[in-house]
Design an enzyme around this catalytic site. Sequence first.
Site, PDB file in Angstrom:
ATOM      1  N   LYS A 189      19.913   1.885   5.448  1.00  0.00           N
ATOM      2  CA  LYS A 189      19.522   0.506   5.730  1.00  0.00           C
ATOM      3  C   LYS A 189      20.750  -0.313   6.107  1.00  0.00           C
ATOM      4  O   LYS A 189      21.851  -0.027   5.630  1.00  0.00           O
ATOM      5  CB  LYS A 189      18.919  -0.127   4.466  1.00  0.00           C
ATOM      6  CG  LYS A 189      17.536   0.343   4.099  1.00  0.00           C
ATOM      7  CD  LYS A 189      17.037  -0.396   2.852  1.00  0.00           C
ATOM      8  CE  LYS A 189      15.702   0.131   2.370  1.00  0.00           C
ATOM      9  NZ  LYS A 189      14.586  -0.127   3.286  1.00  0.00           N
ATOM     10  N   ARG A 203       6.517   6.997  -0.207  1.00  0.00           N
ATOM     11  CA  ARG A 203       5.312   7.813  -0.020  1.00  0.00           C
ATOM     12  C   ARG A 203       5.552   9.268  -0.408  1.00  0.00           C
ATOM     13  O   ARG A 203       4.626   9.969  -0.785  1.00  0.00           O
ATOM     14  CB  ARG A 203       4.824   7.667   1.434  1.00  0.00           C
ATOM     15  CG  ARG A 203       5.810   8.131   2.463  1.00  0.00           C
ATOM     16  CD  ARG A 203       5.524   7.552   3.845  1.00  0.00           C
ATOM     17  NE  ARG A 203       5.950   6.151   3.957  1.00  0.00           N
ATOM     18  CZ  ARG A 203       5.754   5.400   5.041  1.00  0.00           C
ATOM     19  NH1 ARG A 203       5.135   5.888   6.098  1.00  0.00           N
ATOM     20  NH2 ARG A 203       6.168   4.162   5.058  1.00  0.00           N
TER      21      ARG A 203
HETATM   22  N1  BES Z   1      11.386   0.042  -0.198  1.00  0.00           N
HETATM   23  C1  BES Z   1      11.147  -0.066   1.198  1.00  0.00           C
HETATM   24  C2  BES Z   1      10.101  -1.150   1.534  1.00  0.00           C
HETATM   25  C3  BES Z   1      10.519  -2.562   1.257  1.00  0.00           C
HETATM   26  C4  BES Z   1      11.109  -3.319   2.245  1.00  0.00           C
HETATM   27  C5  BES Z   1      10.234  -3.149   0.047  1.00  0.00           C
HETATM   28  C6  BES Z   1      11.449  -4.624   2.000  1.00  0.00           C
HETATM   29  C7  BES Z   1      10.583  -4.456  -0.204  1.00  0.00           C
HETATM   30  C8  BES Z   1      11.191  -5.198   0.778  1.00  0.00           C
HETATM   31  C9  BES Z   1      10.620   1.265   1.738  1.00  0.00           C
HETATM   32  O1  BES Z   1      11.100   2.398   1.116  1.00  0.00           O
HETATM   33  C10 BES Z   1      11.042   1.344   3.161  1.00  0.00           C
HETATM   34  O2  BES Z   1      12.224   1.400   3.398  1.00  0.00           O
HETATM   35  N2  BES Z   1      10.082   1.341   4.089  1.00  0.00           N
HETATM   36  C11 BES Z   1      10.359   1.409   5.468  1.00  0.00           C
HETATM   37  C12 BES Z   1       9.397   2.374   6.078  1.00  0.00           C
HETATM   38  C13 BES Z   1       9.723   2.739   7.502  1.00  0.00           C
HETATM   39  C14 BES Z   1      11.015   3.535   7.573  1.00  0.00           C
HETATM   40  C15 BES Z   1       8.580   3.546   8.090  1.00  0.00           C
HETATM   41  C16 BES Z   1      10.164   0.005   6.046  1.00  0.00           C
HETATM   42  O3  BES Z   1       9.257  -0.712   5.597  1.00  0.00           O
HETATM   43  O4  BES Z   1      10.942  -0.386   6.894  1.00  0.00           O
HETATM   44 MN    MN Z   2      12.937   3.055   1.911  1.00  0.00          MN
END
Ligand code: BES
Ligand code: MN
Length: 489
Positions: free
Chosen positions: A262, A336
Site C-alpha cells: 500500500k 478474503r
Molecule cells: N483492509 C483493506 C480494506 C480497507 C481499506 C479497510 C480501507 C479499511 C479502509 C483490504 O485488505 C484491502 O486492502 N482491500 C483492497 C482490495 C483490492 C486489492 C481488491 C482494497 O479495497 O483496495
Molecule cells: Mn489488504
Amino acid sequence: MESQLDIEFVESQEDAASRVGVLGLAARPGLVWQGDAEGYVASLGAGFERALERAGFKGEAGQSCSYDTGSESPHTVVALGTGEDPGADDLRRAAGVLGRKASKDASVATTLAFEGQAAPVVEGFLLSQYSYDRFKSKPEPAVTDSLLLVGAGEMSDCEAGMVVAEAVGWARDLVNTPAQDKAPQEIQRQVAEMAEGLGLRLKTHDVPDLEEKGFGGLLGVAAGSDRAPCLVELWHEPEGSETFVALVGKGITFDSGGLSIKPASAMETMKTDMSGAAAVIGAMVAIARLRLPVKVLGLAPLSDNMPGSRAIKPGDVLTTRNGKTIEVLNTDAEGRLVLADALAYAVEHEPDLMVDLATLTGACKVALGDDIAGVMGNDDSLIDRIERAGEQAGELVWHLPLPKEYRRQLDTPMADMKNIGGRWAGALTAGLLLQEFVDDVPWAHLDIAGPSRWTRNEHYQTKGGSGFGVRTLVELVANLAEQGFGTTE
Ligand code: BES
Ligand code: MN
Ligand code: ZN
C-alpha cells in the site's frame, strides 16, 4: 474490564438533584419534560427558559443545551432532546451527550431512562466516556463514578448496558492498540485470559495445526511476517439452546498490503484491520456474560499481512480449507483469503446461520461512506434480522447485492478463482468470493471498512476504533434467543 460506575434508581429528580453535579433532563418536542420534571424546570426560572430559547432547543432528537444553575448541586442542568417517540439509539445518543458534558463530574443524574429503557442509556453514557490514553503522559480520563436514574427500572437492564459497553470498550481498546503490541499470539493470549473467567471454551490453532488442517489461505497471508498466525476458536455452549450461530471476524493485525504494498497514507490506519475479529471476540464476551441461551461459535483468523522474504507473490495459488484453490493476483486482497478458510471451517460445524465481519474493501467505503456497513448474503430473512438488530443497536447497515453475473470476474484459467475482480463493485466481488466458502448455510457478510473507525467525537462515539459490530451481534443473538431462527419464515 469491570466498570467503575455505580448505578442507582431514584424516584424523583428532586431526590437526585441535590446529590449530583450534573442533571440531564430529557425533553420531547414541545418541551415536554420527562419524569414529572415540570415542577423542577419551573423552579429553575426564567434564566433556564432563556437559555433554551437562545439555543433553539425544542426537544428534537439530537438537541441539547447546558445551563449553569449558579448553585452547587446540580451546578449544571443539561436539557436533552429525545424526539417524539425515542428509539433505543435516540436515548443512547442523548446519554452520550450527557456523558461527554459530565465527564469531569463524579456524580450525574438523568431522567432519560424514565420509561424503563435503562440499557441504552447506560450504554451511551459509558461509551461516551471511553478514552484510549495509554500513551498520554497526562491522561484525562472521565471521572464519573455514580449515575442516578430517575424513575423505576430494572437493575438487570443497567447491568446489560454495562456488559455491552464494556465489551465495546474492550473491542475499541484492541482496535486502537498499535500493531506492535497486538501480534496474533498476543491477542490469543489475551483472549485465553478472558475466556477462563467467563466459561467460554477456547480452542487455539497454531501453525502446525493450521498446516495439518489445510488452512492454506491463512498460512499464505501470514507467510510474509515473522509473527506467527493463529485461529482463535471460542465456544459459548449454554444448556438447552435451540439455535446455533457461527460468528467469524477478519483479524489482520497489520495490513501493509504485502508485496502488493500500500502507499504510506493508506497504511496509516491499517492496525485497525482486525476490527472484525475484535467485534466477534467482544460480542462473545458479552454473550457469555449475559448468558444468552444460544449456542455460539466465534472464530477469529489472526495474521499480519507483510511483504517479508517468504511472502506470497502475485500469481501464487493457495489451497484453502475446503479444497478450493485461489490464485492470488493482489496480495492486498488478503482478508478474503483468511476468511475463506475460517468460513469453510465454520460450515463443518453445521451452524444454523453464520455472520462474518470484516474491514474488507475500500470499495465499500466508497459506496457507503464512513458510517455505514455493507451487508451481503444468501438469505434475505437473515439480512432482515441484521438490519433490525443494527437499527436497535445504533449501527447502520445497508443491504448490497451479490449478483451472480459478477462471479465470472473471479474466473481464472489457473485455479478455481482469483482473489480480485474487475475495476468496479469491489465490495461485491469480495462478497462473491466469500460465498464460495459458505455452502448452503444461511450467511451474512458485513463489510465494516467504513464504520470500524469513527472519524469524529460525537455523542457516544469517539474518534478511532469504534467497536462496530459488537452491539449488532449481541442484539442479533438476543433476538435469536427469543425467536429462534426459521429460514422459511
Ligand atoms: N483492509 C483493506 C480494506 C480497507 C481499506 C479497510 C480501507 C479499511 C479502509 C483490504 O485488505 C484491502 O486492502 N482491500 C483492497 C482490495 C483490492 C486489492 C481488491 C482494497 O479495497 O483496495
Ligand atoms: Mn489488504
Ligand atoms: Zn485488509
